[in-house]
Write a protein that holds these residues in place. Structure first.
Motif, PDB file in Angstrom:
ATOM      1  N   UNK A  12      39.614  32.410  45.694  1.00  0.00           N
ATOM      2  CA  UNK A  12      40.746  31.529  45.910  1.00  0.00           C
ATOM      3  C   UNK A  12      40.772  30.530  44.748  1.00  0.00           C
ATOM      4  N   UNK A  13      41.921  30.007  44.437  1.00  0.00           N
ATOM      5  CA  UNK A  13      42.000  28.975  43.400  1.00  0.00           C
ATOM      6  C   UNK A  13      42.438  29.513  42.057  1.00  0.00           C
ATOM      7  N   UNK A  14      41.996  28.838  41.001  1.00  0.00           N
ATOM      8  CA  UNK A  14      42.457  29.121  39.642  1.00  0.00           C
ATOM      9  C   UNK A  14      41.615  30.180  38.936  1.00  0.00           C
ATOM     10  N   UNK A  15      41.404  31.299  39.574  1.00  0.00           N
ATOM     11  CA  UNK A  15      40.643  32.394  38.989  1.00  0.00           C
ATOM     12  C   UNK A  15      41.520  33.629  39.008  1.00  0.00           C
ATOM     13  N   UNK A  16      41.482  34.379  37.921  1.00  0.00           N
ATOM     14  CA  UNK A  16      42.320  35.576  37.872  1.00  0.00           C
ATOM     15  C   UNK A  16      41.501  36.820  38.176  1.00  0.00           C
ATOM     16  N   UNK A  17      42.101  37.726  38.887  1.00  0.00           N
ATOM     17  CA  UNK A  17      41.534  39.038  39.113  1.00  0.00           C
ATOM     18  C   UNK A  17      40.282  39.118  39.952  1.00  0.00           C
ATOM     19  N   UNK A  18      39.851  40.351  40.107  1.00  0.00           N
ATOM     20  CA  UNK A  18      38.658  40.665  40.882  1.00  0.00           C
ATOM     21  C   UNK A  18      37.443  40.686  39.966  1.00  0.00           C
ATOM     22  N   UNK A  19      36.292  40.433  40.543  1.00  0.00           N
ATOM     23  CA  UNK A  19      35.017  40.500  39.842  1.00  0.00           C
ATOM     24  C   UNK A  19      34.034  41.244  40.737  1.00  0.00           C
ATOM     25  N   UNK A  55      34.590  40.258  34.444  1.00  0.00           N
ATOM     26  CA  UNK A  55      34.299  41.375  35.343  1.00  0.00           C
ATOM     27  C   UNK A  55      33.056  41.098  36.186  1.00  0.00           C
ATOM     28  N   UNK A  56      32.119  40.340  35.618  1.00  0.00           N
ATOM     29  CA  UNK A  56      30.856  40.030  36.288  1.00  0.00           C
ATOM     30  C   UNK A  56      30.690  38.515  36.350  1.00  0.00           C
ATOM     31  N   UNK A  57      31.511  37.887  37.176  1.00  0.00           N
ATOM     32  CA  UNK A  57      31.504  36.437  37.339  1.00  0.00           C
ATOM     33  C   UNK A  57      30.169  35.989  37.932  1.00  0.00           C
ATOM     34  N   UNK A  58      29.648  34.871  37.460  1.00  0.00           N
ATOM     35  CA  UNK A  58      28.424  34.304  38.028  1.00  0.00           C
ATOM     36  C   UNK A  58      28.850  33.293  39.086  1.00  0.00           C
ATOM     37  N   UNK A  59      28.787  33.727  40.352  1.00  0.00           N
ATOM     38  CA  UNK A  59      29.349  32.885  41.408  1.00  0.00           C
ATOM     39  C   UNK A  59      28.620  33.050  42.733  1.00  0.00           C
ATOM     40  N   UNK A  60      28.713  32.001  43.517  1.00  0.00           N
ATOM     41  CA  UNK A  60      28.361  32.029  44.933  1.00  0.00           C
ATOM     42  C   UNK A  60      29.683  31.779  45.653  1.00  0.00           C
ATOM     43  N   UNK A  61      30.116  32.746  46.443  1.00  0.00           N
ATOM     44  CA  UNK A  61      31.391  32.617  47.142  1.00  0.00           C
ATOM     45  C   UNK A  61      31.156  32.024  48.519  1.00  0.00           C
ATOM     46  N   UNK A  62      31.967  31.056  48.861  1.00  0.00           N
ATOM     47  CA  UNK A  62      31.842  30.412  50.168  1.00  0.00           C
ATOM     48  C   UNK A  62      32.986  30.856  51.071  1.00  0.00           C
ATOM     49  N   UNK A  63      32.678  30.953  52.361  1.00  0.00           N
ATOM     50  CA  UNK A  63      33.648  31.434  53.331  1.00  0.00           C
ATOM     51  C   UNK A  63      34.177  30.335  54.235  1.00  0.00           C
ATOM     52  N   UNK A  91      32.477  29.061  44.509  1.00  0.00           N
ATOM     53  CA  UNK A  91      33.904  29.387  44.503  1.00  0.00           C
ATOM     54  C   UNK A  91      34.331  29.847  45.892  1.00  0.00           C
ATOM     55  N   UNK A  92      35.508  29.412  46.351  1.00  0.00           N
ATOM     56  CA  UNK A  92      35.979  29.880  47.660  1.00  0.00           C
ATOM     57  C   UNK A  92      36.439  31.343  47.614  1.00  0.00           C
ATOM     58  N   UNK A  93      36.020  32.086  48.600  1.00  0.00           N
ATOM     59  CA  UNK A  93      36.367  33.500  48.766  1.00  0.00           C
ATOM     60  C   UNK A  93      37.829  33.627  49.170  1.00  0.00           C
TER      61      UNK A  93
END
Length: 148
Positions: A12-19, A55-63, A91-93
């Motif tokens: 969610x937010x200002x990120x483009x595409x899938x990773x 393609x390989x974002x370094x992230x922890x996605x929160x729900x 980053x929000x999922x």
């Protein structure tokens, strides 16, 4: 772990595409969010910017909102264990697409493939060395990780 799904996440937010990413459903009485984040940071390039980061974002996605502060705090606390700055973002999922069947459980099906030897085996060595108390012994035996 309760369940792990491997595929592609769009945040969610200002990120483009899938990773490429995994969704880890876990029992907080068995393993904490903080331990999962530590495992994540140590078993991927959490301090490295590279050309494939989209393609390989370094992230922890929160729900949910309750995960954001503990996730950020865990990364902040773990920073002292790393020489270089951690680039992993909280980053929000938004949405998830499961990977194609041929790629699911790839390591279990193909442990001798060059990709597994080059990329997965070193991560498993870190996991076994630093987080052995968090490893599922049954999966360890079934995947024959001890061959490393």
């Amino acid at each position: 772990m309760v369940n792990v799904s491997q595929g592609w996440i769009k945040p969610d937010g200002n990120f483009s595409g899938f990773s490429e990413a995994v969704i880890v459903e876990f029992d907080p009485d068995a393993i904490s969010l903080e331990n999962l984040i530590a495992i994540h940071l140590y078993t991927h390039s959490s301090t490295s910017e590279h050309a494939m980061r989209s393609k390989y974002r370094s992230a922890v996605y929160t729900f949910n909102d309750y995960q954001v502060i503990p996730a950020k705090q865990a990364i902040e606390i773990l920073q002292k264990e790393f020489e270089d700055p951690i680039i992993t973002k909280v980053i929000p999922f938004k949405t998830f697409k499961l990977n194609d069947q041929q790629y699911l459980d790839y390591y279990y099906k193909n442990p001798e493939m060059p990709f597994c030897k080059t990329f997965i085996d070193p991560k498993l060595k870190i996991l076994l060395k630093q987080f052995s108390s968090q490893v599922d012994e049954e999966k360890l035996r079934s995947a024959e990780y001890k061959r490393m």
